[in-house]
Design a protein around this motif. Structure first.
Motif, PDB file in Angstrom:
ATOM      1  N   LEU A   1      -7.083  -3.887   0.147  1.00  0.00           N
ATOM      2  CA  LEU A   1      -6.170  -3.700  -0.969  1.00  0.00           C
ATOM      3  C   LEU A   1      -5.319  -4.958  -1.116  1.00  0.00           C
ATOM      4  CD1 LEU A   1      -5.207  -1.564  -3.041  1.00  0.00           C
ATOM      5  CD2 LEU A   1      -3.514  -0.858  -1.355  1.00  0.00           C
TER       6      LEU A   1
ATOM      7  N   CYS B   1      -2.169  -6.910  -2.089  1.00  0.00           N
ATOM      8  CA  CYS B   1      -0.767  -6.502  -2.158  1.00  0.00           C
ATOM      9  C   CYS B   1       0.114  -7.712  -1.853  1.00  0.00           C
ATOM     10  CB  CYS B   1      -0.500  -5.360  -1.173  1.00  0.00           C
ATOM     11  SG  CYS B   1      -0.882  -5.757   0.542  1.00  0.00           S
TER      12      CYS B   1
ATOM     13  N   PRO C   1       0.832  -1.203   0.000  1.00  0.00           N
ATOM     14  CA  PRO C   1       0.000   0.000   0.000  1.00  0.00           C
ATOM     15  C   PRO C   1       0.868   1.256   0.000  1.00  0.00           C
ATOM     16  CG  PRO C   1      -0.798  -1.582   1.612  1.00  0.00           C
ATOM     17  CD  PRO C   1       0.519  -2.090   1.128  1.00  0.00           C
TER      18      PRO C   1
ATOM     19  N   HIS D   1      -4.882   3.958   2.747  1.00  0.00           N
ATOM     20  CA  HIS D   1      -5.317   3.446   1.446  1.00  0.00           C
ATOM     21  C   HIS D   1      -5.990   4.523   0.613  1.00  0.00           C
ATOM     22  CE1 HIS D   1      -5.426  -0.993   2.963  1.00  0.00           C
ATOM     23  NE2 HIS D   1      -4.290  -0.389   3.210  1.00  0.00           N
TER      24      HIS D   1
ATOM     25  N   ARG E   1     -11.875  -0.598   3.795  1.00  0.00           N
ATOM     26  CA  ARG E   1     -11.114  -0.697   2.548  1.00  0.00           C
ATOM     27  C   ARG E   1     -10.174  -1.897   2.577  1.00  0.00           C
ATOM     28  NH1 ARG E   1      -9.370   5.604   2.179  1.00  0.00           N
ATOM     29  NH2 ARG E   1     -11.384   6.404   1.526  1.00  0.00           N
TER      30      ARG E   1
ATOM     31  N   GLN F   1      -6.591   4.046  -2.951  1.00  0.00           N
ATOM     32  CA  GLN F   1      -6.472   2.611  -3.191  1.00  0.00           C
ATOM     33  C   GLN F   1      -5.293   2.287  -4.113  1.00  0.00           C
ATOM     34  OE1 GLN F   1      -8.716  -0.097  -2.176  1.00  0.00           O
ATOM     35  NE2 GLN F   1      -9.298   1.370  -0.635  1.00  0.00           N
TER      36      GLN F   1
END
Length: 83
Positions: free
Chosen positions: A59, A61, A18, A23, A57, A26
């Motif tokens: 994400l 990764c 991130p 975030h 949120r 995003q």
């Protein structure tokens, strides 16, 4: 084992993490890091797909678990990589 007992690793790996703690936007950033633990200089773990959560949120990764047990927080890894 002290840090001086480790062989001097020259391994570098590229990870996607991130780009910010919240975030915002995003977004991911791609960093190439020396693949050693910042605390004890032992090897970092294998890169695996991971999910970073910030409130509601999510994400996708990269993540890893260091065999030595020391945790690499994304904020610390961003600082390690520099500006």
């Amino acid at each position: 084992m002290t840090a001086s007992q480790h062989h001097e690793p020259t391994d570098y790996r590229t990870v996607r993490i991130p780009g910010s703690a919240d975030h915002a936007g995003q977004h991911l950033i791609t960093l190439t890091l020396r693949w050693v633990c910042r605390t004890c200089s032992g090897p970092r773990g294998d890169i695996t797909p991971a999910i970073s959560y910030e409130g509601s949120r999510r994400l996708a990764c990269d993540g890893w678990t260091n065999p030595c047990g020391h945790i690499d927080f994304y904020a610390d890894v961003r600082a390690e990589a520099g500006p």
